[in-house]
Design an enzyme around this catalytic site. Structure first.
Site, PDB file in Angstrom:
ATOM      1  CG  ASP A   1      48.398  30.094   8.922  1.00  0.00           C
ATOM      2  OD1 ASP A   1      47.671  29.309   8.764  1.00  0.00           O
ATOM      3  OD2 ASP A   1      49.476  30.347   8.160  1.00  0.00           O
TER       4      ASP A   1
ATOM      5  CG  HIS B   1      18.467  28.373  15.797  1.00  0.00           C
ATOM      6  ND1 HIS B   1      18.741  28.938  17.219  1.00  0.00           N
ATOM      7  CD2 HIS B   1      17.625  29.102  15.486  1.00  0.00           C
ATOM      8  CE1 HIS B   1      18.022  30.144  17.164  1.00  0.00           C
ATOM      9  NE2 HIS B   1      17.343  30.202  16.162  1.00  0.00           N
TER      10      HIS B   1
ATOM     11  CG  ASP C   1      15.971  36.553   9.341  1.00  0.00           C
ATOM     12  OD1 ASP C   1      15.856  35.383   8.775  1.00  0.00           O
ATOM     13  OD2 ASP C   1      15.534  36.796  10.404  1.00  0.00           O
TER      14      ASP C   1
ATOM     15  CG  HIS D   1       9.684  30.874  16.859  1.00  0.00           C
ATOM     16  ND1 HIS D   1       9.252  31.761  16.070  1.00  0.00           N
ATOM     17  CD2 HIS D   1       9.824  29.726  16.067  1.00  0.00           C
ATOM     18  CE1 HIS D   1       8.778  31.561  15.194  1.00  0.00           C
ATOM     19  NE2 HIS D   1       9.177  30.317  15.022  1.00  0.00           N
TER      20      HIS D   1
ATOM     21  CG  HIS E   1      14.350  39.070  14.923  1.00  0.00           C
ATOM     22  ND1 HIS E   1      14.960  39.573  14.042  1.00  0.00           N
ATOM     23  CD2 HIS E   1      14.027  38.047  14.395  1.00  0.00           C
ATOM     24  CE1 HIS E   1      15.293  38.724  12.838  1.00  0.00           C
ATOM     25  NE2 HIS E   1      14.670  37.485  13.109  1.00  0.00           N
TER      26      HIS E   1
ATOM     27  CG  HIS F   1      18.293  37.686  16.186  1.00  0.00           C
ATOM     28  ND1 HIS F   1      18.601  36.726  16.748  1.00  0.00           N
ATOM     29  CD2 HIS F   1      17.466  37.450  15.078  1.00  0.00           C
ATOM     30  CE1 HIS F   1      17.992  35.594  16.134  1.00  0.00           C
ATOM     31  NE2 HIS F   1      17.436  36.048  15.100  1.00  0.00           N
TER      32      HIS F   1
ATOM     33  CD  GLU G   1      11.670  35.083  12.525  1.00  0.00           C
ATOM     34  OE1 GLU G   1      12.001  34.016  12.391  1.00  0.00           O
ATOM     35  OE2 GLU G   1      12.461  36.146  12.940  1.00  0.00           O
TER      36      GLU G   1
ATOM     37  CE1 TYR H   1       9.540  25.796  12.816  1.00  0.00           C
ATOM     38  CE2 TYR H   1       8.145  26.877  14.918  1.00  0.00           C
ATOM     39  CZ  TYR H   1       8.994  27.075  13.564  1.00  0.00           C
ATOM     40  OH  TYR H   1       9.318  28.181  13.156  1.00  0.00           O
TER      41      TYR H   1
ATOM     42  NE  ARG I   1      11.787  30.228  10.976  1.00  0.00           N
ATOM     43  CZ  ARG I   1      12.458  29.213  11.065  1.00  0.00           C
ATOM     44  NH1 ARG I   1      11.641  28.302  11.987  1.00  0.00           N
ATOM     45  NH2 ARG I   1      13.636  29.000  10.911  1.00  0.00           N
TER      46      ARG I   1
ATOM     47  CD  GLU J   1      12.728  35.449   9.199  1.00  0.00           C
ATOM     48  OE1 GLU J   1      13.348  34.115   8.860  1.00  0.00           O
ATOM     49  OE2 GLU J   1      13.199  36.087  10.141  1.00  0.00           O
TER      50      GLU J   1
HETATM   51  N1  GLY Z   1      17.213  33.597  11.065  1.00  0.00           N
HETATM   52  C1  GLY Z   1      17.214  33.672  12.315  1.00  0.00           C
HETATM   53  C2  GLY Z   1      15.750  34.239  12.579  1.00  0.00           C
HETATM   54  O1  GLY Z   1      14.881  34.184  11.766  1.00  0.00           O
HETATM   55  O2  GLY Z   1      15.548  34.720  13.693  1.00  0.00           O
HETATM   56 MN    MN Z   2      15.377  33.533   9.778  1.00  0.00          MN
HETATM   57 MN    MN Z   3      14.159  36.152  11.835  1.00  0.00          MN
END
Ligand code: GLY
Ligand code: MN
Ligand code: MN
Length: 431
Positions: free
Chosen positions: A34, A236, A264, A343, A347, A354, A377, A381, A398, A400
């Protein structure tokens, strides 16, 4: 008084002519037994209403220009258990709807409103259960055709209209995004300060959450990524349960959600406070690529400009490090760079991390315009492989930031989280 939600409703009303728009909020979701997941209103619904209670449905009537909310009634018994409900009268007064009614009146009122309206807009195909309800309301109109009533002749996907609106942020949204950016940056600073070899990744996640929640942002915009050493090469990674070792880089990708708006940010720093030589070399490439991407964000710039600018720097860096051989144009054309940078450069960001918005219109790239917000970003890697110099194995970097397009360039509103190597090292020394 400027009421951003009412202003957005007016803008949508102008676009739907003599039509009607119907928009439900999100469904509640069971987590286990619940217990429910924390309720998060649908982003489109939140954008137009600011109303955060479950089950609500918003109706905009282009003929009368009215905004009508259907919501839960007040219920003293349930409110003892689950907390305050606005009820229709409270919702109307607080959120500025023209009319508001209990959910139980939808079955009668919605078909009556749909009768003879020119077109119906809703998030077509987004949620099967809501599609069925819309069909039921339309059937109720169709059943009266012999008394001269007509169902709408045209149907449209409401999301297509709202996506365009949400892509360019208004003043109220920009204020919330900036604040979400500030809080997110403060979380990263706290995590850098706290980091030591011998801790677990989740202990740094706790630092992020302490700052987010303590600043009034109760939720993360997405599951935080706290990745030490080779874990940073999993894009991820959310297990966040590994030991942080001396010599590791730690990659943190985390942002808070403030009143629905996402931050982000990604930062990468050495667990022991000092970048090693190879870590520094890899880091400087990603930082230069990020700065090149950011410099390309300005009004009128074509959509792919930041991605292309960042990619050229990344490709040159991969050649300089000896990760790839050839020329910049060659490794870009062949796609060889994707082994280490797989990647996109960023975005849109807003109510969704996103965020919505189309990068092309009629097959043509669109350009950036003031009020749009995007992340930049790039990342590098380096998974262990025989053909990769061993000193770089398991380095994942990374960087960002979140960027607002302004009248003459852009504003990096997450800049309070340090990213220059000397700034990071000074912060971690406690300087
Ligand atoms: N944290 C997800 C991205 O950077 O797109
Ligand atoms: Mn991110
Ligand atoms: Mn991002």
């Amino acid at each position: 008084m400027y009421q951003p939600h009412a202003a957005r409703r007016s803008r949508l009303l102008k676009q739907i002519g003599d039509g009607i728009a119907l928009l439900p909020t999100a469904q509640e979701a069971v987590r286990n037994a619940d217990c429910h997941y924390p309720f998060r209103p649908d982003s489109y619904f939140l954008h137009l209403s600011g109303f955060a209670e479950p089950e609500a449905v918003l109706l905009l009537d282009g003929r009368s220009g009215k905004s009508i909310l259907f919501c839960r009634e007040r219920n003293p018994e349930r409110e003892i258990w689950d907390g305050f409900r606005h009820g229709p009268d409270g919702a109307r007064a607080t959120f500025g709807f023209d009319e508001a009614y209990p959910l139980s009146e939808m079955a009668e009122r919605i078909p009556a409103l749909l009768a003879d309206c020119g077109q119906l807009w809703w998030p077509l195909g987004h949620d099967e259960a809501f599609d069925r309800r819309v069909n039921g309301w339309l059937d109720a109109v169709r059943s009266q055709v012999r008394s001269g009533v007509r169902p709408p002749a045209h149907y449209g996907d409401l999301r297509a209209l709202l996506d365009e609106m949400r892509m360019v942020k208004d003043e109220a949204e920009i204020a919330l995004l900036r604040r979400a950016g500030e809080i997110s940056a403060a979380g990263h600073v706290a995590a850098m300060r706290a980091a030591r070899p011998g801790m677990h990744e989740y202990q740094l996640e706790a630092e992020l959450l302490r700052v987010f929640v303590g600043s009034g942002a109760r939720h993360q915009a997405y599951e935080s990524i706290v990745a030490a050493g080779g874990n940073a090469c999993t894009l991820h990674y959310v297990a966040n349960d590994a030991l942080i070792r001396d010599g590791d880089l730690v990659l943190i990708d985390a942002g808070c959600e403030l009143q629905g708006y996402a931050g982000d940010i990604t930062r990468t720093f050495p667990a022991n406070g000092r970048f090693s030589g190879p870590q520094r070399d890899a880091y400087e490439i990603v930082l230069a690529a990020e700065l090149a991407g950011i410099a390309a964000v300005k009004p009128g710039a074509a959509w792919p400009a930041p991605a292309e600018a960042a990619l050229r720097v990344m490709a040159q860096g991969m050649l300089d490090l000896g990760l790839l051989a050839g020329t910049v144009d060659g490794v870009i054309e062949s796609g060889a760079y994707r082994k280490f940078y797989m990647h996109g450069v960023g975005h849109m960001i807003g109510l969704d991390v996103h965020d919505v918005g189309r990068s092309k219109l009629q097959g043509q790239w669109r350009s950036y315009q003031p009020g749009m917000c995007t992340t930049i970003e790039p990342g590098l890697y380096i998974r262990p492989a025989d053909d990769v110099p061993a000193v770089f194995h398991n380095i994942g970097v990374r960087i960002e930031d979140d960027v607002l397009v302004t009248a003459d360039g852009c504003e990096v509103y997450t800049a309070a989280a340090p990213k220059q190597i000397d700034e990071i090292e000074a912060l971690m020394r406690g300087a």
